[in-house]
Design an enzyme around this catalytic site. Structure first.
Site, PDB file in Angstrom:
ATOM      1  CG  HIS A  20      23.157  11.429  71.102  1.00 18.99           C
ATOM      2  ND1 HIS A  20      21.873  11.079  70.756  1.00 18.99           N
ATOM      3  CD2 HIS A  20      23.121  11.707  72.441  1.00 18.99           C
ATOM      4  CE1 HIS A  20      21.086  11.159  71.822  1.00 18.99           C
ATOM      5  NE2 HIS A  20      21.823  11.528  72.859  1.00 18.99           N
ATOM      6  CB  SER A  29      43.352   0.276  48.539  1.00 16.04           C
ATOM      7  OG  SER A  29      43.035   0.765  47.251  1.00 16.04           O
ATOM      8  CE  LYS A  32      41.660   3.584  52.602  1.00 16.65           C
ATOM      9  NZ  LYS A  32      40.502   3.432  51.703  1.00 16.65           N
ATOM     10  CD  GLU A  66      35.509  -2.107  56.263  1.00 14.36           C
ATOM     11  OE1 GLU A  66      34.823  -1.845  55.263  1.00 14.36           O
ATOM     12  OE2 GLU A  66      36.756  -2.054  56.250  1.00 14.36           O
TER      13      GLU A  66
END
Ligand code: ARG
Length: 475
Positions: free
Chosen positions: A156, A277, A283, A290
């Site tokens: 979980h 970024s 960043k 992803e």
């Protein structure tokens, strides 16, 4: 433009519909396989006397020339020639003249396209197995480089029990092993020759299908001509194994996204595989992890797409089946690309064992062991569970960990706690005691490492036997 099938037609084609129906813009990718299949067919036509030996030789030589022109990038495909089969035939005609028209004897585009797809899929199976194996090697290498790193294991996404980082890497190596096994298994169904089925019912010519199968290094021929031209199970299987690999890659991608976050900080991606970024100068984004996660969607889409295309089709060939190709090609590219990027990410990823350890030292990942400890001292497990639950609540309130408690405090909850309590709850002890087969102890993980290596050695052997089968050359 005169069509190869134009004999019974009086009007010329509607140009929009012609482009709508053409597959050449994508099936041009089958060109080398189409030529390879035609060379085998032309050879067989000569061997069986269906065309003269000299004609067969002309056909084969011409096809090889087309193959060489293709390799040199000197071939331009035409939408008016509809698909790869007719484009190749036009080039062959350019090379050898009217005798090119004999190539299509005892053959239909229906068994031809099925053959091309089989040749294509079997080559992709080899590439996929190769890429899966490389990714497994990268995972195994990470496991080996960090044999002692301990991290929390989760259920979980809540910290559950401590595990070795190596154990986690090898879980993925096992998933990709199953994918490689599935790929190697589907080879049996992919490596069967449909050619000789004709349009649907076989042919009146005395063809030799076994000879064509031998020339193309297929293991056998389809036993039923209707099935041969209608079957796309092998494409479905490839898409389905690819989908399963993409599930695994997507889960890996998700974990890499989590691990590289400030909150986890378990791993750092190489700069070469991260992005910045445009606005936020600080960043460092795990874009590729992803993107792999995101790209899984299109592979699932292709699988569902083809299942849907096929489900209502009467036997045998229907034009709907032309829709098998784009999804297949896109899936191949997506799968191989994702495997390659995942491989590079894993191979260059730096892990931070101290961050993993700190996470494992918090969150009561040794609570199960405290309960097991009591149970081994004779306390019924249910009771032990309850006692340790209370201990945890006590610690949560004080914002401390179990190991911060003194023996006296432990004993307030149960007199079964003895002098070895702290030792039993150390991370190394907790991990080391899970020495059941497949467990997380160093000895179990070493055993898993040995086992995955022998599985990978079997894959390696399979590859060296099958790679030569899919090689195409025009020599
Ligand atoms: N381009 C077609 C396909 O990809 C080739 C087979 C065409 N056969 C036919 N009878 N129209 O399916």
């Amino acid at each position: 433009m005169k069509k190869l099938w134009g004999g019974r037609f009086q009007e010329s084609a509607n140009s929009f519909a012609e482009a709508f129906g053409a597959s050449i813009l994508f099936d041009c990718r089958l060109a080398p396989y189409d030529i390879q299949g035609s060379i085998a067919h032309a050879t067989m036509l000569g061997e069986t006397g269906i065309v003269s030996r000299q004609e067969s030789e002309q056909l084969v030589a011409g096809l090889k020339k087309v193959g060489q022109r293709l390799e040199r990038g000197e071939v331009e495909f035409r939408v008016s020639d509809e698909d790869i089969h007719m484009n190749v035939e036009r080039y062959l005609t350019e090379e050898i003249g009217a005798v090119a028209g004999k190539l299509h004897t005892a053959r239909s585009r229906n068994d031809q396209v099925a053959t091309d797809c089989h040749l294509f899929v079997r080559a992709q199976v080899v590439s996929a197995v190769e890429s899966l194996l490389s990714l497994q090697s990268a995972l195994v290498a990470q496991a080996q480089q960090q044999p002692d790193a301990i991290m929390p294991g989760y259920t979980h996404l809540q910290r559950g029990q401590p595990i070795l980082f190596a154990h986690h890497m090898l879980a993925y190596a096992q998933m990709f092993q199953r994918d490689a096994d599935r790929m190697m298994d589907l080879w049996k169904r992919a490596n069967v020759l449909p050619l000789g089925a004709g349009a649907l019912a076989g042919t009146t010519f005395p063809i030799d299908r076994e000879l064509v199968a031998r020339l193309l290094r297929f293991d056998g021929v389809y036993e039923n001509s209707l099935d041969a031209v209608s079957d796309r199970d092998f494409v479905l299987e490839f898409l389905s194994v690819a989908a399963s690999s993409m599930v695994h890659l997507s889960r890996l991608g998700e974990e890499l996204v989590l691990w590289t976050s400030g909150e986890f900080g378990f791993a750092e991606m190489s700069d070469a595989l991260s992005t910045g970024s445009s606005m936020m100068p600080q960043k460092k984004n795990p874009d590729f992890a992803e993107l792999i996660r995101g790209k899984s969607g299109r592979v699932f889409g292709s699988l569902v797409g083809l299942l849907t295309v096929l489900k209502g089709l009467p036997l045998a060939y229907n034009k709907d089946m032309q829709e098998d190709k784009e999804g297949l090609f896109d899936t191949t590219d997506t799968l191989l690309g994702s495997l390659q990027v995942a491989n590079d990410m894993i191979a260059t990823m730096k892990i931070r064992p101290e961050r993993m350890r700190r996470a494992a030292e918090q969150g009561f990942v040794n609570a199960t062991d405290a309960a097991d400890y009591l149970a081994k001292k004779g306390v019924p497990f249910r009771e032990a569970h309850e006692i340790v639950g209370k201990l945890v609540a006590h610690c949560v309130e004080r914002n401390i960990e179990l190991l911060s408690l003194s023996l006296e405090e432990f004993q307030k909850f149960s007199t079964a706690f003895g002098a070895d309590t702290h030792e039993a709850l150390q991370l190394a002890t907790v991990v080391g005691r899970r020495s059941s087969r497949g467990g997380t102890s160093p000895s179990s993980v070493a055993d898993q490492l040995a086992r995955i290596r022998s599985a990978m050695a079997v894959t390696e052997k399979w590859l060296s036997a099958h790679k030569p089968v899919v090689a195409v050359n025009w020599a």
